[in-house]
Design an enzyme around this catalytic site. Sequence first.
Site, PDB file in Angstrom:
ATOM      1  N   HIS A   1      55.693 -17.699 -41.086  1.00 42.00           N
ATOM      2  CA  HIS A   1      55.454 -18.989 -41.104  1.00 42.00           C
ATOM      3  C   HIS A   1      54.233 -19.478 -39.780  1.00 42.00           C
ATOM      4  O   HIS A   1      54.457 -18.460 -38.793  1.00 42.00           O
ATOM      5  CB  HIS A   1      56.839 -19.898 -40.693  1.00 42.00           C
ATOM      6  CG  HIS A   1      56.524 -21.186 -40.274  1.00 42.00           C
ATOM      7  ND1 HIS A   1      55.622 -22.043 -41.187  1.00 42.00           N
ATOM      8  CD2 HIS A   1      56.875 -22.055 -39.530  1.00 42.00           C
ATOM      9  CE1 HIS A   1      55.781 -23.413 -40.807  1.00 42.00           C
ATOM     10  NE2 HIS A   1      56.421 -23.399 -39.792  1.00 42.00           N
TER      11      HIS A   1
ATOM     12  N   ASN B   1      49.770 -25.807 -38.740  1.00 46.23           N
ATOM     13  CA  ASN B   1      50.987 -25.488 -39.690  1.00 46.23           C
ATOM     14  C   ASN B   1      51.033 -26.542 -40.668  1.00 46.23           C
ATOM     15  O   ASN B   1      51.275 -27.712 -40.822  1.00 46.23           O
ATOM     16  CB  ASN B   1      52.093 -25.928 -38.309  1.00 46.23           C
ATOM     17  CG  ASN B   1      53.590 -25.914 -38.836  1.00 46.23           C
ATOM     18  OD1 ASN B   1      53.773 -25.810 -40.088  1.00 46.23           O
ATOM     19  ND2 ASN B   1      54.609 -26.159 -37.702  1.00 46.23           N
TER      20      ASN B   1
ATOM     21  N   CYS C   1      60.116 -26.345 -42.816  1.00 43.32           N
ATOM     22  CA  CYS C   1      59.324 -25.392 -42.904  1.00 43.32           C
ATOM     23  C   CYS C   1      59.685 -23.945 -43.596  1.00 43.32           C
ATOM     24  O   CYS C   1      58.835 -23.136 -44.190  1.00 43.32           O
ATOM     25  CB  CYS C   1      58.862 -24.648 -41.591  1.00 43.32           C
ATOM     26  SG  CYS C   1      58.143 -26.281 -40.669  1.00 43.32           S
TER      27      CYS C   1
HETATM   28  O1  UT7 Z   1      57.354 -25.565 -37.674  1.00 43.08           O
HETATM   29  C1  UT7 Z   1      58.492 -25.854 -37.207  1.00 43.08           C
HETATM   30  C2  UT7 Z   1      58.587 -25.287 -36.056  1.00 43.08           C
HETATM   31  N1  UT7 Z   1      57.756 -25.790 -35.027  1.00 43.08           N
HETATM   32  C3  UT7 Z   1      57.485 -25.082 -34.124  1.00 43.08           C
HETATM   33  O2  UT7 Z   1      57.992 -24.056 -34.118  1.00 43.08           O
HETATM   34  C4  UT7 Z   1      56.441 -25.446 -32.822  1.00 43.08           C
HETATM   35  C5  UT7 Z   1      57.323 -25.058 -31.543  1.00 43.08           C
HETATM   36  N2  UT7 Z   1      56.499 -25.669 -30.490  1.00 43.08           N
HETATM   37  C6  UT7 Z   1      55.211 -25.174 -30.000  1.00 43.08           C
HETATM   38  O3  UT7 Z   1      54.588 -24.689 -30.891  1.00 43.08           O
HETATM   39  C7  UT7 Z   1      54.973 -25.683 -28.745  1.00 43.08           C
HETATM   40  O4  UT7 Z   1      56.086 -25.968 -28.094  1.00 43.08           O
HETATM   41  C8  UT7 Z   1      53.630 -26.880 -28.442  1.00 43.08           C
HETATM   42  C9  UT7 Z   1      52.432 -25.975 -29.166  1.00 43.08           C
HETATM   43  C10 UT7 Z   1      54.072 -27.950 -29.322  1.00 43.08           C
HETATM   44  C11 UT7 Z   1      53.675 -26.997 -27.121  1.00 43.08           C
HETATM   45  O5  UT7 Z   1      53.222 -25.938 -26.383  1.00 43.08           O
HETATM   46  P1  UT7 Z   1      54.141 -25.753 -25.027  1.00 43.08           P
HETATM   47  O6  UT7 Z   1      53.542 -24.417 -24.234  1.00 43.08           O
HETATM   48  O7  UT7 Z   1      55.416 -25.544 -25.462  1.00 43.08           O
HETATM   49  O8  UT7 Z   1      53.634 -27.234 -24.038  1.00 43.08           O
HETATM   50  P2  UT7 Z   1      55.073 -28.218 -23.517  1.00 43.08           P
HETATM   51  O9  UT7 Z   1      55.297 -29.078 -24.688  1.00 43.08           O
HETATM   52  O10 UT7 Z   1      55.757 -27.558 -22.669  1.00 43.08           O
HETATM   53  O11 UT7 Z   1      53.845 -29.272 -22.843  1.00 43.08           O
HETATM   54  C12 UT7 Z   1      53.086 -28.726 -21.745  1.00 43.08           C
HETATM   55  C13 UT7 Z   1      52.217 -29.841 -21.126  1.00 43.08           C
HETATM   56  C14 UT7 Z   1      53.033 -31.037 -20.973  1.00 43.08           C
HETATM   57  O12 UT7 Z   1      52.371 -31.581 -19.728  1.00 43.08           O
HETATM   58  P3  UT7 Z   1      53.411 -31.611 -18.442  1.00 43.08           P
HETATM   59  O13 UT7 Z   1      54.678 -32.436 -18.596  1.00 43.08           O
HETATM   60  O14 UT7 Z   1      53.355 -29.975 -18.043  1.00 43.08           O
HETATM   61  O15 UT7 Z   1      52.259 -32.327 -17.298  1.00 43.08           O
HETATM   62  C15 UT7 Z   1      52.552 -31.975 -22.091  1.00 43.08           C
HETATM   63  O16 UT7 Z   1      52.554 -33.195 -21.955  1.00 43.08           O
HETATM   64  O17 UT7 Z   1      51.137 -29.973 -22.303  1.00 43.08           O
HETATM   65  C16 UT7 Z   1      50.969 -31.570 -22.532  1.00 43.08           C
HETATM   66  N3  UT7 Z   1      50.804 -31.649 -23.832  1.00 43.08           N
HETATM   67  C17 UT7 Z   1      49.403 -31.671 -24.079  1.00 43.08           C
HETATM   68  N4  UT7 Z   1      48.222 -31.730 -23.270  1.00 43.08           N
HETATM   69  C18 UT7 Z   1      46.927 -31.495 -23.661  1.00 43.08           C
HETATM   70  C19 UT7 Z   1      51.239 -31.820 -24.643  1.00 43.08           C
HETATM   71  N5  UT7 Z   1      50.408 -32.036 -25.947  1.00 43.08           N
HETATM   72  C20 UT7 Z   1      49.091 -31.918 -25.615  1.00 43.08           C
HETATM   73  C21 UT7 Z   1      48.084 -31.875 -25.893  1.00 43.08           C
HETATM   74  N6  UT7 Z   1      46.832 -31.814 -25.359  1.00 43.08           N
HETATM   75  N7  UT7 Z   1      47.724 -32.117 -27.497  1.00 43.08           N
END
Ligand code: UT7
Length: 321
Positions: A248, A278, A112
């Site tokens: 970004h 992204n 990125c």
């Molecule tokens: O560009 C390069 C760098 N990349 C980034 O900077 C991305 C960085 N990360 C993020 O943007 C965020 O971490 C995400 C958007 C990917 C995820 O958000 P989060 O608030 O960190 O969620 P999480 O990964 O902690 O997941 C929370 C819950 C999980 O369920 P449990 O374990 O709490 O039951 C996931 O399984 O959300 C669940 N989950 C989803 N639910 C519905 C993960 N993806 C999805 C989804 N729809 N698409």
Amino acid sequence: MYSRIAGTGHYVPERILTNAELEKIVDTTDEWIRSRSGIEQRHIAADDQTTASLAIEAAKRAIEAAGITPGDIDFLVVGTTTPDLVFPNVGTIVQEALGIHGCAAFSVEAACSGFIYALSIADKFVTSGESKNALVIGAETLSRITDWTDRSTCVLFGDGAGAVVLQPSTEQGIISTHLHADGQYKDLLYAPAGVSKRPQGDLNKEFAIHMQGNEVFKLAVKTLGAVVKETLEANSLDHEALDWLVPHQANKRIIEATAKRLGMPMEKVILTVAKYGNTSAASVPMALDVAVRDGRIKRGDLLLAEAFGGGFTWGSALIRF
Ligand code: UT7
């Protein structure tokens, strides 16, 4: 001597993939995607489009905006993680399509942060007098390395390209760039299939982006906060001097956290993540061009651009537009 942005351009493929459509593909909801990432839709390349085809369109627009012709370009660099081929590099494919012959053309692989890395390199060539018209592109077809069965990643990414033309100037332009990397975090965000290292098993799945989103999120917030501070301190500037943050576009919440650290209101932050998702190395030049063309970013404005991605790599650029 400075290098100055003489023109900007961006291009996205026509096909829009909405959150509602993703609800039919994986177990997700529009509400979850919007609230966790700020993304509402993304653009996806057509079957016959590649990273180079998107880059070519963005480049044409930047060249036109700079008031030059492709034949004036004497240096060409593309930041990308999704090159068309192993070789020839995307830069040479773009170069050939634009009818340019002979100048240096290459791609930079820094996930990125690819555009910020490419901009920093091009800046050195322009300020040293070696280039009079450097074409700097960020372009990606992340849809080609997305696992469309993995809800934790497939809702995040999109395709697109952005470009700028840099020219030498006695007036301020690129004021400083700050590049960093730390390979110790490689397991948090990566695409395992390569050339000299190949995964076993289901190639389609193994080829795709793997990300421990939550861990990446925390480190992105911390690291971007540090690099914007470093950029201001290196230039003895207060955050109030900045007119725009051009970040970004990985996640609206990461962008909000960086803006908060800078003490910048969100009205001074260019946000495209809702429409484009992204787009990795393409996201900064795309956001820049969007805001230049809609009249928000004007000549003389002071911009801080930053990016963070796989590697990890990260970086920033302080720019007088
Ligand atoms: O560009 C390069 C760098 N990349 C980034 O900077 C991305 C960085 N990360 C993020 O943007 C965020 O971490 C995400 C958007 C990917 C995820 O958000 P989060 O608030 O960190 O969620 P999480 O990964 O902690 O997941 C929370 C819950 C999980 O369920 P449990 O374990 O709490 O039951 C996931 O399984 O959300 C669940 N989950 C989803 N639910 C519905 C993960 N993806 C999805 C989804 N729809 N698409």
